[in-house]
Enzyme design. Sequence first.
Site, PDB file in Angstrom:
ATOM      1  N   ASP A   1       0.829  -1.210   0.000  1.00 24.13           N
ATOM      2  CA  ASP A   1       0.000   0.000   0.000  1.00 24.13           C
ATOM      3  C   ASP A   1       0.861   1.257   0.000  1.00 24.13           C
ATOM      4  OD1 ASP A   1      -2.782  -0.848   0.105  1.00 24.13           O
ATOM      5  OD2 ASP A   1      -2.348  -1.632   2.087  1.00 24.13           O
ATOM      6  N   LEU A   2       1.855   1.285   0.884  1.00 20.63           N
ATOM      7  CA  LEU A   2       2.587   2.521   1.139  1.00 20.63           C
ATOM      8  C   LEU A   2       3.479   2.937  -0.026  1.00 20.63           C
ATOM      9  CD1 LEU A   2       3.542   1.811   4.849  1.00 20.63           C
ATOM     10  CD2 LEU A   2       1.681   3.245   4.003  1.00 20.63           C
TER      11      LEU A   2
END
Length: 407
Positions: A180-181
């Site tokens: 995600d990051l």
Amino acid sequence: MAATGFGALDGIRVIDFTQMLAGPFCTQLLADQGAEVIKIEPVEGEDSRGAGPFRPEDELRAFGGYFASVNRNKRSIGLNLKDPAARDIALKLADSADVVVENYRAGVMDRLGLSYETLRERNPRLVYAAIRGFGDPRTGNSPYSEWPAFDVVAQAMGGLMQINGPDRFTPLKVGPGVGDLFPATLCAFGISSALLRVARTGKGQFVDVSMVDAVLALCERTVHQNSFQGEIPHPEGNRHPLLSPFGLFRAKDGFVTLAAHFDAWWVKLAGLIDRPDLATDTRTATAAARVANNAFVYEQLELYTMQRTKKELAAVLGGKIPFGPVNNVAEILEDPHFAMREMILKVDHPGVDRQVAIAGIPLKMTETPGRIASRAPMLGEHTDEILREIGVGIEQAESLRAERIIG
């Protein structure tokens, strides 16, 4: 209104339709640099508000640590986007925006009447960014475009798990949500690049980040290894397949990392640990020999590291070769580096009398440093003031709220 004027993106308005981790982290990066971010949530709030963890004394439970950590510096408005009246509000907000960000599955915003094409026709300067598991058909079709995805899926399909693990047979998920990051960070970079083009040409565009693509880019080494060596890389535990020593070593009270793969560093390391023989031994004297005899290299170094604590090793090796202890969060909180770099910051939290800690801003800039100006918002905390800004009066807002069109 959220504080602005403290970052390079001051004056940029972002309409944030995102949820969970990837999208909110992206828009928080923009907010930390001064962008005004308006977070549009369902009237019941986005799912991550209830994810926790919560402080034991927090009886309000407006949101937990998960939400607090990736939604600072934003304002919140609750909208039931399935209702035409709420959709009209969202359209007016997009008309006033420089950026729209969403991370729904492909087609969701289209079905809501908020597609890129619809918004671009109304606002040609708009930068519209999407983070999806497998990208958006507008930039390239995928056979998996309809598949939902989270961090764990991106880590698996993008190839990260297959090179991470304790041995060649055991793939392992990376702890932080890098699936995600990292896509979120790339998306923030893409948005900033697109805004620069808007300033030059007056034309917005669609910015598309696939979580799986981003993880593959993060694992770029595997592609060139396969192309240049004909190999399919596998987990190497805590060691590097191409460099030695470059990895994790046991200490008396935990673990440390060090890298001395260049010959000059290796000679220096041999002297620091009083093992000059390692600098001349045919098994370790050259970079190629150390890779070929990797197990022997680590065995010899651990004869030294296992007899000393992390602090003792830091006193000998720190600052002389690439070295660092493996820190847990308690050790990070005590380390003066993170305090001096303002990487652990305190913010207010609704329902809690004392401040809570969140990670600070890693991007440091001299003229526009950015800052944490406000905690994450409560659900719909700014609905009325945002509606006033687009000409919706108090009576109309009360009527919309009574019908659960706004929250």
